[in-house]
Write an enzyme that holds these catalytic residues in place. Sequence first.
Site, PDB file in Angstrom:
ATOM      1  N   ALA A 169      37.814  39.108  33.066  1.00 56.65           N
ATOM      2  CA  ALA A 169      37.425  38.660  31.723  1.00 56.65           C
ATOM      3  C   ALA A 169      38.279  37.490  31.229  1.00 56.65           C
ATOM      4  O   ALA A 169      38.108  37.019  30.110  1.00 56.65           O
ATOM      5  CB  ALA A 169      37.533  39.824  30.746  1.00 56.65           C
ATOM      6  N   HIS A 226      45.050  39.982  39.614  1.00 59.72           N
ATOM      7  CA  HIS A 226      43.965  38.986  39.484  1.00 59.72           C
ATOM      8  C   HIS A 226      44.105  38.002  40.636  1.00 59.72           C
ATOM      9  O   HIS A 226      44.335  36.812  40.417  1.00 59.72           O
ATOM     10  CB  HIS A 226      44.021  38.298  38.119  1.00 59.72           C
ATOM     11  CG  HIS A 226      43.576  39.198  37.009  1.00 59.72           C
ATOM     12  ND1 HIS A 226      42.251  39.350  36.654  1.00 59.72           N
ATOM     13  CD2 HIS A 226      44.264  40.044  36.203  1.00 59.72           C
ATOM     14  CE1 HIS A 226      42.157  40.225  35.657  1.00 59.72           C
ATOM     15  NE2 HIS A 226      43.354  40.672  35.375  1.00 59.72           N
ATOM     16  N   ASN A 250      41.625  46.977  40.568  1.00 61.78           N
ATOM     17  CA  ASN A 250      40.842  46.097  39.698  1.00 61.78           C
ATOM     18  C   ASN A 250      41.320  44.652  39.863  1.00 61.78           C
ATOM     19  O   ASN A 250      42.520  44.386  39.847  1.00 61.78           O
ATOM     20  CB  ASN A 250      40.994  46.522  38.225  1.00 61.78           C
ATOM     21  CG  ASN A 250      40.311  47.851  37.946  1.00 61.78           C
ATOM     22  OD1 ASN A 250      39.093  47.930  37.843  1.00 61.78           O
ATOM     23  ND2 ASN A 250      41.103  48.901  37.868  1.00 61.78           N
ATOM     24  N   ARG A 258      41.386  46.277  58.132  1.00 60.31           N
ATOM     25  CA  ARG A 258      42.159  45.317  58.936  1.00 60.31           C
ATOM     26  C   ARG A 258      43.028  44.419  58.061  1.00 60.31           C
ATOM     27  O   ARG A 258      43.979  43.823  58.554  1.00 60.31           O
ATOM     28  CB  ARG A 258      41.222  44.471  59.813  1.00 60.31           C
ATOM     29  CG  ARG A 258      40.846  45.179  61.102  1.00 60.31           C
ATOM     30  CD  ARG A 258      40.149  44.237  62.078  1.00 60.31           C
ATOM     31  NE  ARG A 258      38.846  43.826  61.588  1.00 60.31           N
ATOM     32  CZ  ARG A 258      37.731  44.535  61.709  1.00 60.31           C
ATOM     33  NH1 ARG A 258      37.759  45.706  62.297  1.00 60.31           N
ATOM     34  NH2 ARG A 258      36.593  44.082  61.236  1.00 60.31           N
ATOM     35  N   GLY A 285      39.124  57.278  33.428  1.00 63.16           N
ATOM     36  CA  GLY A 285      37.914  57.941  33.879  1.00 63.16           C
ATOM     37  C   GLY A 285      36.758  56.977  34.064  1.00 63.16           C
ATOM     38  O   GLY A 285      35.686  57.379  34.517  1.00 63.16           O
ATOM     39  N   ASP A 309      45.845  49.314  29.391  1.00 60.18           N
ATOM     40  CA  ASP A 309      45.124  48.034  29.418  1.00 60.18           C
ATOM     41  C   ASP A 309      44.139  47.984  28.250  1.00 60.18           C
ATOM     42  O   ASP A 309      43.043  47.435  28.366  1.00 60.18           O
ATOM     43  CB  ASP A 309      44.403  47.834  30.754  1.00 60.18           C
ATOM     44  CG  ASP A 309      44.106  46.353  31.028  1.00 60.18           C
ATOM     45  OD1 ASP A 309      44.655  45.495  30.310  1.00 60.18           O
ATOM     46  OD2 ASP A 309      43.323  46.063  31.942  1.00 60.18           O
TER      47      ASP A 309
HETATM   48 ZN   LIG Z   1      43.743  42.282  34.017  1.00 64.48          ZN
END
Ligand SMILES: [Zn+2]
Length: 424
Positions: A169, A226, A250, A258, A285, A309
């Site tokens: 985002a 990221h 994430n 590999r 969740g 977060d």
């Molecule tokens: Zn982030």
Amino acid sequence: MRSVLVPIVCFPGLAPARPVPWTSGPTHRPSRPPAPHPLECSVEDLWVRGGRILDPEKLFFEERRVADERQDCGGRILAPGFIDVQINGGFGVDFSQATEDVGSGVALVARRILSHGVTSFCPTLVTSPPEVYHKVVPQIPVKSGGPHGAGVLGLHLEGPFISREKRGAHPEAHLRSFEANAFQDLLATYGPLDNVRIVTLAPELGRSHEVIRELTARGICVSLGHSVADLRAAEDAVWSGATFITHLFNAMLPFHHRDPGIVGLLTSDRLPAGRCIFYGMIADGTHTNPAALRIAHRAHPQGLVLVTDAIPALGLGNGRHTLGQQEVEVDGLTAYVAGTKTLSGSIAPMDVCVRHFLQATGCSVESALEAASLHPAQLLGLEKSKGTLDFGADADFVVLDDSLHVQATYISGELVWQAEAARQ
Ligand SMILES: [Zn+2]
């Protein structure tokens, strides 16, 4: 000077590291043999004075008196206060909004998260243009907690030195790479780093290693995230000083057998001896499947750091809300971009994450509590004062019932929040 005697059962795994020979002493504890192992000893009363946890044995034998105040919180479990090292805002406040009065927004969030057991946190800024950093960063100084709210441990700057491909985002227009004078470029982007505690960057960016070395030399924790880094690039970044992984799974390459990418750091045998890699997990969740949570936890339990977060919609309740340029729809613990089923960020508070993590992994209660307290403290090098109930530590702690719902929150030994039921 304020003394507090809290008559509650200290959870065994979080008890003081030294066994206490409790065959006699200042409390009503029944005689029993000394605990065979530090982690199995338990304490009925926690002694606090001057904001720090005292050695009760020493207190008794040296002062021969009990503390002057007793508070019954009706709780069963005592744990160190929770530490959230990644929170973007909440209760309608967005830390990345460059207003004239960022401080009052931070103060509001700091106050409201007390009810979720959070006693200190790292306000987190997402990728922003330099002028936003220059305006916001100086307005969020490190600050002790108290009745006014959870303590600020320093900012977490997530971006703008991250992967275009895995930006999530983060606004693409403001992403940056490192140029010839990489660290000077970073300083020009962020401004002074006095208020900064964590920087998330993508290690595959050219010249990232000199930046990682410069940041760690200044006591700033470097987190990898990221990013499209492969395992080798991630390992090299750890050798340069990186110690954290931002929201594991994430915004990084998915696990491949590999080349497991950044995820592979959890079991890498190519890391500096004795180095513990920590990794943030959003255990709401929604953002991490329970099976993925279990994989991470079973592979490397001592590095797991629960983070919320959380976005500004945290705590706003069901319905449609306007946040900055975005309309979001909150439904329970999920926030969607209004009118869609696209997730718009995390809105589960820390205590919910602790309970979900416990239930999803089947780990012990002390493991779940440590993931929200001891581990983030260790990540930040604060384990002597935060994230522990050891003697001498800051008396930041939470009282929880058997199902890990927060009954009361204390900072420096002072009651700063209490559940309605616990007041009666
Ligand atoms: Zn982030």
